[in-house]
Scaffold this active site. Structure first.
Site, short mmCIF file in Angstrom:
data_model
loop_
_atom_site.label_atom_id
_atom_site.label_comp_id
_atom_site.label_asym_id
_atom_site.label_seq_id
_atom_site.Cartn_x
_atom_site.Cartn_y
_atom_site.Cartn_z
CG ASP A 1 63.94 94.02 69.37
OD1 ASP A 1 64.69 94.12 68.17
OD2 ASP A 1 63.96 92.95 70.00
CG ASP B 1 79.17 109.69 74.45
OD1 ASP B 1 80.02 109.35 74.51
OD2 ASP B 1 78.80 110.79 73.72
CG ASN C 1 82.57 109.80 77.38
OD1 ASN C 1 82.41 109.34 76.23
ND2 ASN C 1 81.87 109.31 78.47
CD GLU D 1 63.17 93.30 64.00
OE1 GLU D 1 63.08 93.09 65.30
OE2 GLU D 1 64.02 92.97 63.71
CG ASP E 1 83.26 105.87 76.87
OD1 ASP E 1 82.44 105.83 77.53
OD2 ASP E 1 83.29 106.34 75.67
CG ASP F 1 83.78 108.19 72.78
OD1 ASP F 1 84.87 107.87 72.81
OD2 ASP F 1 83.43 108.65 73.77
CG HIS G 1 70.62 97.45 64.47
ND1 HIS G 1 69.48 97.79 64.12
CD2 HIS G 1 70.55 96.52 65.55
CE1 HIS G 1 68.61 97.03 64.83
NE2 HIS G 1 69.18 96.28 65.57
O1 TEU Z 1 66.36 91.66 65.57
C1 TEU Z 1 65.64 90.27 65.51
C2 TEU Z 1 65.79 89.86 64.22
O2 TEU Z 1 64.98 89.52 63.27
C3 TEU Z 1 67.24 89.75 63.67
O3 TEU Z 1 68.09 89.86 64.72
C4 TEU Z 1 67.53 88.64 62.81
O4 TEU Z 1 66.67 87.83 62.73
C5 TEU Z 1 68.89 88.06 63.35
O5 TEU Z 1 69.88 88.61 63.43
C6 TEU Z 1 68.83 86.86 62.91
O6 TEU Z 1 69.38 86.70 61.85
C7 TEU Z 1 65.93 92.16 66.73
C8 TEU Z 1 66.93 93.49 66.93
O7 TEU Z 1 67.04 94.18 65.52
C9 TEU Z 1 68.20 92.68 66.96
O8 TEU Z 1 69.48 93.58 67.08
C10 TEU Z 1 68.30 91.90 68.22
O9 TEU Z 1 69.54 91.22 68.13
C11 TEU Z 1 67.22 91.16 68.21
O10 TEU Z 1 66.00 91.51 67.97
C12 TEU Z 1 66.82 90.45 69.74
O11 TEU Z 1 66.39 91.70 70.51
CA CA Z 2 81.60 107.91 75.10
#
Ligand code: TEU
Ligand code: CA
Length: 558
Positions: free
Chosen positions: A201, A31, A25, A256, A27, A23, A329
């Protein structure tokens, strides 16, 4: 030696979740300027590509995976000028940037959806899936990935709209050529800015079963595989996307793909397919998911884990290409999930770095794993932010579950484990921000942070730097063949990598015990990598010990 060398096969990718990176700035939210401020650090890792999680305008129902304007930068993250400056600086350092394309759904605050919901004959109506209910209920019994029904009633037109994720993430209708064309224009907008590709995604679920039949099971994974993933037209759409825009650029694409499996993966990444360059497969990432998903954890064993990696290597070795990752993530921290994040946190973090960077495929390192960041255990659900976890909490409560026990499952399985702020130093908030961050920092930042490791030659951070450098100097680890040895062993993951130039034996003791590797190890084998500082007998492996040997030319199988 590989003749058909390709940059995205030889690259190491570093994934940044911008909200939690740095971060600049004050907040409390990471960013774009923060990433720019830390670009020298990222470069010091030796990585080639940065995968930037969504930075587009979003109400952040799902932390940016609910996009309200694909051509604007989220105000909290900064400006388009700051994005351009970051991209330019990344290129000046001879690194590349791939963006996160969220094409399966938009935010319900996107202009398209605001129009679509206005009336049944609105020009944008068919940008989404609208269906009548049945006797006051949703059109079918499909569940959302985030719990509850995958349908939401909209009172303005008394119809339901489909959302496989949250109700603020309505699914886009890829049947509609006008919507597809707008999506291709968005892709072109970012590619013309110089972006080097996309992580796509949930790209495997963009083609829907248009008659929307009821599922005949309540097993979520079966429903996802039978009804959401790999729809009839997914490859038609991907080929059209490639033809309309992707093929015109020297870029990288990684899909993905929930539901992408050994039987259908080559349909996505086969070199003759003109669709995607590579995919993330989830066999190992779902290994502890029970029939009701991540919050229904089940046990697993090492032979299972090894078989997944061996099967995928075998499937993709002659055509297509895979990704090697153990965290991102959406999943708990790698060292907490697969390693030992207490007594052997350092050794097991280094062991998995050795795995990530010695298998065939493009390695993906998730921010913080390079210093051995661990899961967090907040004492109250109020400290958690992820919609998937908080929805699951509410559902468990409604079902009268033991909430003390359920909080432990959130601790073990929740996505927020990977979303606590990066630990830059032992200063306030781990050096992430001068203000209270959008999510609490893991209290162990005092001893797990970049400052403490940067100059320590025996740190996890410098082990990653060494391993990345070693992989780059030895393309056998990128392109070479792979063979898993003693696949049934409960503690040791042993495999060999080779081509006509070199051969390596990698031994990983994935356990808390001392073990002996029973197969003969000739004195001619040279120990090149070891995650312990002190030496030990050549065929002995201490808890979470990783060893890599280079073998003399012509050595047969180990
Ligand atoms: O993730 C889809 C996905 O397969 C995982 O989110 C997992 O299936 C889900 O957490 C259930 O356990 C992608 C992104 O990586 C995720 O951060 C998003 O929440 C999701 O798509 C919707 O866009
Ligand atoms: Ca920030």
């Amino acid at each position: 030696m590989e003749t058909n060398r390709i940059w995205w096969k030889e690259a190491v990718v570093y994934q940044i979740y911008p909200r939690s990176f740095y971060d600049s700035n004050g907040d409390g939210i990471g960013d774009l300027k923060g990433i720019l401020d830390k670009l020298d650090y990222i470069e010091s890792l030796g990585v080639d590509i940065i995968w930037l999680c969504p930075v587009y305008q979003s109400p952040n129902e799902d932390n940016g995976y609910d996009i309200s304007d694909y051509r604007q930068i989220m105000q909290e993250f900064g400006s388009m000028q700051q994005f351009d400056e970051l991209l330019h600086s990344i290129h000046r350092k001879n690194m590349k940037l791939i963006m996160d394309l969220v094409a399966n759904h938009s935010s319900d605050e996107h202009l398209w959806f605001k129009e679509s919901r206005k009336s049944k004959n609105n020009p944008y109506r068919d940008y989404y899936f609208w269906r009548e209910g049945k006797n006051g209920h949703p059109p079918n019994n499909w569940p959302s990935f985030f719990g509850g029904s995958a349908w939401e009633i909209d009172h303005q037109t008394q119809e339901y709209y489909l959302h496989l994720f949250s109700k603020k993430q309505p699914d886009l209708n890829w049947e509609n050529p006008k919507m597809r064309k707008e999506m291709y224009n968005i892709i072109e907008f970012w590619l013309n800015k110089g972006v080097d590709g996309f992580r796509m995604d949930v790209i495997s679920v963009i083609s829907k079963e248009l008659n929307f039949p009821d599922a005949n099971t309540d097993n979520f994974l079966d429903i996802m595989n039978n009804h959401y993933a790999n729809g009839d037209k997914v490859h038609i759409y991907l080929k059209e996307m490639s033809h309309e825009v992707l093929r015109k650029y020297d870029i990288m694409t990684v899909g993905e793909g929930p539901g992408i499996n050994l039987d259908n993966c080559l349909e996505y990444v086969g070199e003759d397919r003109n669709e995607l360059n590579m995919i993330f497969h989830f066999g190992h990432m779902l290994i502890d998911h029970g029939s009701n998903g991540r919050f229904d954890p089940v046990s697993w064993d090492l032979p299972q884990f090894k078989k997944i990696f061996s099967d995928w290597d075998n499937k993709l070795k002659d055509q297509g290409w895979g990704s090697i990752f153990l965290g991102n993530h959406d999943y708990p921290r790698m060292v907490s999930r697969f390693g030992n994040d207490t007594q052997y946190r350092v050794e097991s973090s280094k062991l998995f770095a050795t795995l990530l960077l010695s298998l065939r495929g493009t390695p993906y390192i998730y921010q913080g794993d390079e210093i051995g960041m661990t899961n967090v255990a907040f004492n109250t659900i109020d400290d958690y932010r992820d919609i998937e976890g908080t929805n699951a909490w509410l559902k468990a409560k409604q079902e009268g579950k033991n909430m003390v026990e359920f909080l432990k499952i959130i601790h073990q399985q929740g996505r927020d484990n990977a979303r606590t702020p990066m630990h830059w130093s032992s200063h306030q908030n781990g050096g992430f921000s001068k203000s209270d961050p959008w999510i609490k920092v893991n209290p162990n930042f005092h001893h797990i942070n970049i400052n403490a490791q940067d100059k320590d030659q025996n740190s996890i951070l410098n082990y990653y730097r060494m391993m990345i450098k070693f992989r780059k100097k030895n393309p056998t680890l990128v392109y070479g063949d792979y063979n898993c040895l003693c696949p049934e062993h409960e503690s040791i993951y042993a495999y060999e990598r080779w081509d006509e130039a070199s051969k390596y034996l990698i031994l990983l003791n994935i356990s808390d015990n001392n073990v002996v590797y029973e197969s003969p190890i000739s004195r001619s084998y040279q120990l090149k990598i070891n995650n312990y500082i002190t030496p030990n007998a050549i065929n002995k492996l201490r808890p979470w010990e990783a060893k890599m040997f280079s073998l003399p030319q012509g050595t047969t199988s180990c």
